[in-house]
Design a protein around this motif. Structure first.
Motif, PDB file in Angstrom:
ATOM      1  N   TRP D 119       0.819  -1.214   0.000  1.00  0.00           N
ATOM      2  CA  TRP D 119       0.000   0.000   0.000  1.00  0.00           C
ATOM      3  C   TRP D 119       0.849   1.258   0.000  1.00  0.00           C
ATOM      4  CZ3 TRP D 119       1.813   2.008   4.410  1.00  0.00           C
ATOM      5  CH2 TRP D 119       2.228   1.100   5.402  1.00  0.00           C
ATOM      6  N   GLN D 120       2.164   1.109  -0.004  1.00  0.00           N
ATOM      7  CA  GLN D 120       3.026   2.296  -0.001  1.00  0.00           C
ATOM      8  C   GLN D 120       3.133   2.885  -1.401  1.00  0.00           C
ATOM      9  OE1 GLN D 120       6.638   1.740   2.901  1.00  0.00           O
ATOM     10  NE2 GLN D 120       6.226  -0.179   1.832  1.00  0.00           N
ATOM     11  N   GLY D 121       2.511   4.021  -1.596  1.00  0.00           N
ATOM     12  CA  GLY D 121       2.697   4.744  -2.856  1.00  0.00           C
ATOM     13  C   GLY D 121       2.133   4.037  -4.061  1.00  0.00           C
ATOM     14  N   GLY D 122       1.162   3.172  -3.852  1.00  0.00           N
ATOM     15  CA  GLY D 122       0.525   2.516  -4.988  1.00  0.00           C
ATOM     16  C   GLY D 122       1.145   1.185  -5.343  1.00  0.00           C
ATOM     17  N   GLY D 123       2.333   0.899  -4.773  1.00  0.00           N
ATOM     18  CA  GLY D 123       2.950  -0.390  -5.037  1.00  0.00           C
ATOM     19  C   GLY D 123       3.189  -0.596  -6.515  1.00  0.00           C
ATOM     20  N   ARG D 124       2.758  -1.726  -7.005  1.00  0.00           N
ATOM     21  CA  ARG D 124       2.971  -2.050  -8.407  1.00  0.00           C
ATOM     22  C   ARG D 124       2.116  -1.187  -9.332  1.00  0.00           C
ATOM     23  NH1 ARG D 124       6.512  -3.366 -12.082  1.00  0.00           N
ATOM     24  NH2 ARG D 124       5.816  -4.791 -13.673  1.00  0.00           N
ATOM     25  N   SER D 125       1.013  -0.644  -8.820  1.00  0.00           N
ATOM     26  CA  SER D 125       0.136   0.152  -9.684  1.00  0.00           C
ATOM     27  C   SER D 125       0.638   1.586  -9.826  1.00  0.00           C
ATOM     28  CB  SER D 125      -1.294   0.148  -9.143  1.00  0.00           C
ATOM     29  OG  SER D 125      -1.402   0.964  -7.989  1.00  0.00           O
ATOM     30  N   SER D 126       1.705   1.912  -9.147  1.00  0.00           N
ATOM     31  CA  SER D 126       2.292   3.243  -9.275  1.00  0.00           C
ATOM     32  C   SER D 126       2.810   3.487 -10.681  1.00  0.00           C
ATOM     33  CB  SER D 126       3.469   3.365  -8.297  1.00  0.00           C
ATOM     34  OG  SER D 126       4.293   4.456  -8.651  1.00  0.00           O
ATOM     35  N   ALA D 127       2.736   4.724 -11.107  1.00  0.00           N
ATOM     36  CA  ALA D 127       3.294   5.070 -12.419  1.00  0.00           C
ATOM     37  C   ALA D 127       4.806   4.864 -12.448  1.00  0.00           C
ATOM     38  CB  ALA D 127       2.960   6.510 -12.772  1.00  0.00           C
ATOM     39  N   ARG D 128       5.362   4.645 -11.279  1.00  0.00           N
ATOM     40  CA  ARG D 128       6.802   4.366 -11.231  1.00  0.00           C
ATOM     41  C   ARG D 128       7.184   3.114 -12.014  1.00  0.00           C
ATOM     42  NH1 ARG D 128      11.143   6.242  -8.976  1.00  0.00           N
ATOM     43  NH2 ARG D 128      12.759   4.788  -8.299  1.00  0.00           N
ATOM     44  N   GLU D 129       6.217   2.208 -12.209  1.00  0.00           N
ATOM     45  CA  GLU D 129       6.549   0.999 -12.975  1.00  0.00           C
ATOM     46  C   GLU D 129       6.868   1.330 -14.422  1.00  0.00           C
ATOM     47  OE1 GLU D 129       4.879  -0.567 -15.596  1.00  0.00           O
ATOM     48  OE2 GLU D 129       2.903   0.319 -15.574  1.00  0.00           O
ATOM     49  N   THR D 130       6.478   2.513 -14.879  1.00  0.00           N
ATOM     50  CA  THR D 130       6.768   2.835 -16.283  1.00  0.00           C
ATOM     51  C   THR D 130       8.241   3.126 -16.530  1.00  0.00           C
ATOM     52  OG1 THR D 130       6.207   5.171 -15.941  1.00  0.00           O
ATOM     53  CG2 THR D 130       4.438   3.725 -16.702  1.00  0.00           C
ATOM     54  N   ILE D 131       9.020   3.217 -15.487  1.00  0.00           N
ATOM     55  CA  ILE D 131      10.464   3.404 -15.672  1.00  0.00           C
ATOM     56  C   ILE D 131      11.043   2.292 -16.548  1.00  0.00           C
ATOM     57  CG2 ILE D 131      12.673   3.192 -14.439  1.00  0.00           C
ATOM     58  CD1 ILE D 131      11.460   4.944 -12.222  1.00  0.00           C
ATOM     59  N   GLY D 132      10.654   1.063 -16.269  1.00  0.00           N
ATOM     60  CA  GLY D 132      11.147  -0.057 -17.067  1.00  0.00           C
ATOM     61  C   GLY D 132      10.726   0.046 -18.525  1.00  0.00           C
ATOM     62  N   ARG D 133       9.508   0.507 -18.731  1.00  0.00           N
ATOM     63  CA  ARG D 133       9.025   0.664 -20.108  1.00  0.00           C
ATOM     64  C   ARG D 133       9.841   1.713 -20.859  1.00  0.00           C
ATOM     65  NH1 ARG D 133       2.660  -0.018 -20.206  1.00  0.00           N
ATOM     66  NH2 ARG D 133       2.198  -0.885 -18.153  1.00  0.00           N
TER      67      ARG D 133
END
Lengths: 362, 362, 362, 362
Positions: D119-133
């Motif tokens: 639940w910290q900062g959206g976890g996997r659903s955070s837009a931070r995952e787009t870094i890999g993309r």
């Protein structure tokens, strides 16, 4: 391509032996599985070099770090990335093979395929890439053990021509770990170790056979016609470095029997489960597990790195006499044991999830 | 799931032995390959039952029809569907096995997995499903032959304990087709045939080994670390009915050698190509073809269908003594030869296209 | 490649409009689902040409045959192959477009990609390829309806600039089937039909929007980050012929709102289930279904085949004025309705099985 | 599952916003492509928060490290792993949302799917995952630029109801980077920025449309019938956080035209290439690129995080009034621009390699 294994439990490994890191991304792991780095580290420690007098003296720590996919000690259902940093020092040990194709290594074929290679320590073809496999296998095996009581035990069955006698129905990990060879037959192990030490001192190497058994496998795993359980096991094992052969159940030796001798008679046990009186099928019939122990054997060739002088060629078209130095394994089998277990875990896990998807819980 | 093979040359088979039809859809075939039904039929005829005194006398026509993916005699690049209709008569031959699990067949495991099975003639587990594989393999092999001069030859290497002597470097299809066993060593073939006839008359069965060679394979095929060429070959072969073991190159026998004996020394040939003096690697190093002949062996167990009485169980929990009637193969090897060739073709084709995709033409 | 859809419920279609047959192979269907040809035929009949005055007058029977994967009226868990034979007469209708690239058709691009094309009736690019999709969708939808009470309803929402008013919460198939346009808003439908008839008489065509709703979707379907439910729905819909746009929930129109206006407030309903007060998310949040109705819209461009004269080119480099004859649809929307439903069914089915595999039944 | 994109150029991302790291593994990259961390970092810097007054003031460095797959500055053909470490401090910012489902976020659906969430900062659903993309997209785009001169440019086309006017045929990256909004129409950009600042100050948010163009795309990319180019583009874009709609070419707006108006007339240009006079098809016909510019638009909803009070529920069944604090984006569009470019690059790269595999170089 080719660095992903599995369809439902999908494992993608990365890393060269002398790049920045090796590791794995596991996608599709069920959520809420308790998982910490210790679960993985224990298997990595069985795989790593420098464990004993019969493995390479090269020392590597191989300390893993889980950087995603878990939270407060359980899996999230999101990708689990496990990373093991390489020592960053750029090695000069390999300068003499920079332009030389070592016999029966992958130097030439990587160059033929890609037109480039990381020639330090074998690069991607190094056995170091199996770190990711072992890490992922530890996760798979933990889930299967917890969910179904499924257990996987592998051990050294044969070194060169020396055979051991092991009962796959009862052999336990502690039997395997009793000696540095990971062969539960102590008498055979002593001979095998003596042979390997002789090879080591002689600058040569030997191969052998690892046998593995999976117990408490639920019936119904495996997906004909192409993804039969034994087919995926064969692929898993033959994707390991240095493998040259695979068998399930009676294997090549079963060919001496006739069909009426070879068939496994069915009966109902006291719990009214369908069982077989013998297990020449190795726990798989028609590509699907039948609930008996799954039994496989994998042949590992003698390691290609030897200190004896060998004829080979350079990239520049010249003939070369190669005398390898470096520190390598005279026999990969003890370290292959946890790797075979890991791959077996990956296959069974993948098929467990696939079966649950198509057919539901039964 | 599990009925699709390959990533770039994708083959999906369908069909039960007594449903409406069996067949295959091939996706990813290069366009503009000349292709007619005759190209496929010739291989299906080598696979079909009733060819000779040592295969099942059951007669099946197995006439194929290409219903999509070609136009004016060439492939379109769209899916190629090939269909072989089954005889539509519903068989009563199998009524007695409707509720019985035949030993070492897939009756029980299909039921355990799916909770239902087509019990007529083995249903999906019937060797009849290999028709789709052979059809697709014919397309793959035609492309590879035309594009690269690549040729694949398989033959019977061993029946029970009788070994043949065959030189994989030179053996041709016409040598293989010279006798009904498809063993190019005439003297061994005669002994093998005599053994099989004895088994047939005795109501029993025998297994053996098929060996296959691929020549003119370009270096660079195979994708480490999981989709190594030998791993995909192993999977392909172990997905065939009745297979119990797989070897590449020196295989299990190579284990008697030391590393220095086993290694394949490199040299440059007169055309300045990198070659190996021996071929214990079987044409694959580090999971990638090295340009030498690819050599594999596949163990087929003795067929499970025998006329001798056997102990087994019924679905209802009872013990049953089964005496099979029907007409079956005392030895599957002659018919397995074209199937092994087909699967080898599928693997090499898939990797040829994959390699071309990633690395371009070289 | 590219003719397989889905990972767990895998659908492979084949067939050109004027080849021998079109069809589909479905791999991964759960076993023991009651299934007959009638289940499929009813959907094919909604898709076929010649249904009404506003579809092409071309008459096609499109009678399907299940040739594998079922037994005694239920699915086996093995591949289900469904085949619809094409009329075998070779058409001369298309001789004039053999060497001409029709504007906004796929004639040129197929030729550019493959260097060859079946120019009869569009070949693989014909809407006839959707027969396999509709057949597979019927199987998926039957399973979902039986297993979860899940229902999918699509309808025409817009033709050119004429909008209909439909409540996705309550609209039923019988409302949709009430008129030949498949638009449940009778008044709008009358205007739309009049427009289409005018276009038909004028030799022109119009596009529009199909809206689809899925009700009783369990929460939890969809697999971030790439296989989000709306991503797979988008791919499914944009893979249909003539589609130019896709929306979920509030779509493009939602852009006029601010975040505080657009957010769907959560509440617990009387059964203590988490619900949303509004459904601007269209039933999907973070790529995963939230249990609300899934609502999507698909834009279909005006069909490219018109009778009006158009400028184009021939294969030989010449400029050509094309006046199409043939018999085609002035508006594809009525026939697109069952196709959209089918694709929605395929996506939801695939994700249902995938979710069950990874997370088990909950 | 669901964290891998592409078939030939396969990208697997991992990482939660507050786990140890985020990153990507790229499998299938052609060998010998010059590649350093700078090639990737430049794109990550365009994506990262804290760039300007209209993005979240949250500061993240997002420094990437390539840990495998390159050697001496070029790609090896082996998996390229790129890692960006997260700041390790465990955040207390999120404690108040630990047990609360934020409206229109993925909190509830992740919990519904997995039974657990970070639940910290959206976890996997955070837009931070787009870094890999973005990292993988940088690799893809570099290859395509070098190999084919292919260029991809995205920009903000619309914010709420404010439209910009941009010519996709000529717009360059430097035009896009001229202002903090990444909208090349300066007058519109000024209005848009003013609106976003008003929203930011008001604690609210707005959405909009990103348009992207790919130029110098070779004809022939895309694989009917399911992996059509626009289908894969749609999937790619709709897999991004906050997307609600997708269009190609004329999109929804094209529906006002009739077929004769909408069709793109073909002609031969001075180099005897087949071209279209208009580009309503958006560069794709029948699912395959036709050599014209590929033009798409993606709708991003207003971000769900707003400071205004909202009704929602807790995990425990209670109703809650949520007033978010934290620091978030009033409008995601400026940062979405490099992400859309990245995804477009991944799709085109994947199809470039796939096409080369099946059809060879042409």
């Amino acid at each position: 391509m080719g660095n992903t294994f599995g369809r439902a439990f999908r494992v993608t490994t990365f890393g060269e032996s002398h790049g920045g890191a090796v590791g794995v991304v596991i996608d599709g792991c069920p959520p809420r599985l308790p998982l910490t780095e210790e679960d993985i580290q224990v298997e990595l420690d069985r795989r790593r070099p420098g464990q004993s007098a019969i493995t390479t003296p090269r020392q590597e720590e191989d300390t893993c770090r889980i950087v995603s996919g878990t939270f407060e000690g359980v899996t999230l259902g999101t990708p689990i990335a496990v990373i093991v940093n390489n020592k960053d020092a750029r090695s000069t040990d390999y300068d003499d093979i920079k332009d030389t194709f070592r016999p029966s290594h992958a130097d030439y074929t990587y160059e033929a395929k890609f037109g480039v290679r990381n020639w330090q320590g074998g690069g991607r073809s190094s056995a170091r890439e199996t770190i990711g496999r072992v890490a992922a296998g530890a996760v798979a095996r933990k889930f299967l053990a917890q969910e179904r009581g499924l257990e996987i035990v592998a051990y050294v069955r044969q070194v060169q021509s020396i055979m051991s006698v092991v009962d796959p129905q009862v052999v336990r990990r502690e039997d395997v770990e009793r000696n540095i060879l990971r062969c539960p037959d102590g008498a055979a192990a002593a001979q095998m170790i003596a042979l390997i030490e002789r090879m080591r001192d002689d600058g040569d190497s030997v191969g052998g056979v690892v046998e593995a058994v999976a117990r408490n496998v639920p019936p119904g795993l495996g997906e004909p016609v192409f993804d039969k359980l034994e087919a995926d096991l064969a692929r898993a094992m033959m994707s390991l470095p240095a493998t040259r052969g695979f068998e399930v159940g009676s294997g090549f030796a079963g060919l001496v029997m006739t069909g009426s001798q070879h068939n496994d008679a069915f009966y109902y046990d006291e719990e009214q489960r369908v069982r077989t009186a013998t297990n020449r099928s190795g726990g798989v019939q028609g590509g699907i597990s039948n609930g008996e122990n799954i039994l496989i054997r994998v042949a590992f060739k003698p390691p290609s790195t030897v200190r004896k002088a060998q004829q080979t060629v350079g990239r520049d078209g010249t003939a070369i006499t190669l005398e390898a130095r470096g520190r390598h394994d005279p026999c990969v089998l003890p370290r292959a044991v946890p790797i075979v277990e890991a791959m077996m875990g990956l296959v069974l896990m993948d098929h467990f999830l696939r079966h649950r998807g198509q057919c539901g819980a039964r």
